[in-house]
Design an enzyme around this catalytic site. Sequence first.
Site: not given
Length: 343
Positions: A26, A76, A30, A154, A39
């Site tokens: 990651r 993703d 952010r 998921y 974003r």
Amino acid sequence: MKIHNDLLLRAAKGEKTIRPPVWLMRQAGRILPQYRSLRAELSGFKELVETPHLAAEVTLQPVDELGVDAAIIFSDILVIPEAMGLPYEMIEKVGPRFPRTIQSTKDVDNLIQGNDAADQLGYVYEAVKLTVGALNGKIPLIGFAGAPWTIFSYMVEGGGSKTFSTAKKMLYKNPVLAHQLLDKITQTTISYLKRKVEAGVSVVQIFDSWAGILSPEQYREFALPYMKQIADSITSVPTIVFARGAWHALEELHQLGSEVVGLDWTIPPVIAREKLGALQVVQGNLDPCTLYAPPTFIEEKTIEMIRQFGGKHIVNLGHGVYPDTPLENVKTFVNTVKSFRYA
């Protein structure tokens, strides 16, 4: 294309290096102000993932900002179920949600798989090509996919969960159907990763984010065989397997044949070496929360970790860097590794 900084590639192959390479799961996200700025201009996360030039831009942001030894394509893991015919939504501050879930044999039969599903993900391969071109051999690019069990969880659960009890219920009530779904996911993942390699990635990582919710027996039945199929199929580039929470399966993960075994922060380096041996290349495994600490503490713990692993080591966190981690602390972590030298 020749990779100028090939430290990660040499380390993954078990070669002796002057220092361990470093990157972060990651790292494109952010923690970077330029990511947050981009974003804010978009409709949502999926627009970023599905727009090749934007995904490439975000992939490249941490390369110069942090000075890491590898880039990882921004994407993703849930692009796989969407390509198979099960679309998802990404809800801000909540996470992924599937309007439809897999509940029956008919649901599994209706999914597309393999090359047909992988064909739906051209935007990912285009992002890889754009990123490789922009990197121009500076550092290697990592491609990734979710492990079949994590993707399964998921698709059946419908989103994130503390227990994934709906997904696990299928393992108990209808194991035959569970294996059918896992096989379809596996064949699609293999096709997808092969396309990423063709597009230019130099390393592949398989994320089994929800490995830790399965018992050892279930993990051996419903996870490891499918990860083995993937590891056996991707042979032209090094592979990294990362199964968060699967402390009980270190020996089995070693036997998959992947060049690198990723470790979360709950596994002490000394235990990892006892289970995996001195020759297995490992990746990890600093607790991501360490990066909230003062810089001197980060430096101390990073060097301690490197020394405990004793080589054959790619430095990373034990999971993805958290969004509110101070950027300067991330830089301290990276720079500490880059300043380290093996004796």
